[in-house]
Design an enzyme around this catalytic site. Structure first.
Site, mmCIF file in Angstrom:
data_model
loop_
_atom_site.group_PDB
_atom_site.id
_atom_site.type_symbol
_atom_site.label_atom_id
_atom_site.label_comp_id
_atom_site.label_asym_id
_atom_site.label_seq_id
_atom_site.Cartn_x
_atom_site.Cartn_y
_atom_site.Cartn_z
ATOM 1 N N TYR A 7 0.894 -1.198 -0.017
ATOM 2 C CA TYR A 7 0.133 0.049 -0.111
ATOM 3 C C TYR A 7 0.831 1.354 -0.092
ATOM 4 C CZ TYR A 7 -3.081 3.648 1.708
ATOM 5 O OH TYR A 7 -3.659 4.691 1.951
ATOM 6 N N GLU A 51 -3.384 7.461 -3.867
ATOM 7 C CA GLU A 51 -3.396 6.179 -3.248
ATOM 8 C C GLU A 51 -3.123 4.982 -4.240
ATOM 9 O OE1 GLU A 51 -6.110 5.068 0.397
ATOM 10 O OE2 GLU A 51 -6.753 3.922 -1.199
#
Ligand code: GDP
Ligand code: MN
Length: 379
Positions: free
Chosen positions: A101, A189
């Site tokens: 991530y 993101e």
């Protein structure tokens, strides 16, 4: 403003972040054509403004163009968390070795953007934060200096040991920062950032939110706005001249003035309640606005009580009261309505409200507590 994954990938790609090739389709035929052009197995991915599409069945592997046609037929029209899928991204399927991530948001308390990385990628990052917060690594970035390569490398080393992967990831992390800044984003993101068995690092998902106040500087992003994918109630509110933001709670708030609306939400939270929305009916006191506001709020089945907080200045309390009366008659709401009004034409307003057996108090604290009580009982 939210944009789709395929649009976020375009913005990332423009800064040099590697993403698998692909294109967006609105029909199964187009999906098949794109799959043919890609020339290998593809993923068909629902384009909706919400995460967790994989779990909901909105991300599917397709070995052949015919398969892409079939999967696109299934996914187009699908309902994911209340949103209907109108577009799919058809993109080269890649072999995945690891999922990480990478994400950046503004830390308001620190007055700096904060870059976060985690080797526990692919899954809901909120869940990682709850269950294994030690797996999330954060780094604040000085907006004057920008993100330096050594800072990006430090974060990349939290993801990988192999220097070849670290080098690629560090560049990507730095470019995520650059994409975030260049587009006046409030969030950027990649989840997951993956590695392939042949040692490449790629972004296979992308999410970017744009700060609405920055949109004036980005007509090219404004043009990405997908009206069909926006929250229906927020769009309707915009047309009705109301500032409305949908939230997750159960107390519908109708307030005049943005500052008072914020203060009302704060007070609701302070006494242990959760607002269902932010809503500012504005300074004018057109009864029509109250009717529209009620209509939008009542459509949300989470709403267990409606709280009016009106401070009469230019806004006249009697106008608002007339709006409430016609809304009650026309919409016949099944949830309790509690009202605080004070200021211009307050006495007239109270008389008007008697017609639908409603009373109004003048203390903000009282009305908020009552709303919370009633919502609790109704729930
Ligand atoms: P989300 O569920 O909305 O976050 O959608 P993602 O784009 O993140 O996809 C969900 C999951 O599907 C990923 O975490 C991967 O595990 C898987 N996935 C997506 N694209 C590919 C791909 O090209 N190859 C493989 N093997 N899996 C993929
Ligand atoms: Mn994802």
């Amino acid at each position: 403003m939210k944009i789709h994954e395929y649009q976020a990938k375009e913005l990332f790609e423009a800064q040099g972040i590697p993403v698998p090739s692909g294109d967006v389709a609105t029909t199964p035929e187009q999906a098949r054509d794109i799959a043919e052009k890609v020339g290998k197995a593809v993923m068909v991915k629902a384009q909706v403004h919400v995460g967790g599409r994989g779990k909901a069945g909105g991300v599917k592997y397709c070995a052949t163009p015919e398969d892409a046609y079939d999967k696109a037929s299934q996914i187009l029209g699908m309902d994911i968390k209340g949103l209907t899928v109108k577009k799919v991204l058809v993109t080269e399927a890649v072999e995945i070795e690891t999922e990480s991530y990478v994400g950046i948001i503004l830390d308001r308390a620190e007055k700096k953007p904060v870059m976060m990385v985690s080797p526990a990628g692919g899954i809901d990052i909120e869940e990682v934060a709850r269950k294994t917060p030690e797996k999330i690594f954060k780094h604040h970035i000085d907006p004057i200096l920008g993100m330096q390569m050594h800072e990006a490398r430090n974060l990349a080393y939290r993801l990988y040991d192999d220097p070849k992967l670290v080098n690629q990831a560090a560049k990507i992390i730095q470019k995520v920062y650059e994409t975030y800044m260049a587009n006046d984003s409030s969030l950027a993101e990649i989840n997951p950032l993956i590695t392939t068995p042949d040692g490449r690092v790629l972004a296979i998902d992308a999410k970017i939110n744009i700060d609405d106040n920055g949109l004036e500087r980005h007509p090219e992003i404004e043009a990405m706005r997908d009206l069909e994918a926006e929250d229906a109630s927020e769009m309707e509110a915009k047309k009705a001249g109301l500032s409305f933001v949908k939230l997750e709670g159960n107390i519908g708030c109708i307030v005049n003035g943005a500052g008072l609306a914020m203060a009302t939400m704060d007070l609701v939270k302070h006494f242990g309640g959760e607002p269902a929305n932010f809503l500012d009916i504005g300074g004018s006191s057109n009864p029509e606005k109250v009717l529209n506001a009620m209509r939008i709020i009542l459509r949300d089945s989470n709403v267990k009580a409606i709280l009016f907080n009106i401070f009469g200045g230019i806004t006249r309390c009697d106008d608002v009261a007339n709006g409430i009366v016609s809304a009650v008659r026309e919409l016949n709401p099944q949830v309790p309505i509690v009202i605080r009004l004070t200021g211009t034409n307050e006495t007239e307003a109270r008389k008007i409200l008697e017609a639908v057996k409603l009373t109004a108090v003048s203390s903000m604290e009282d009305v908020v507590k009552t709303a919370i009580d009633k919502a609790g009982i109704a729930a």
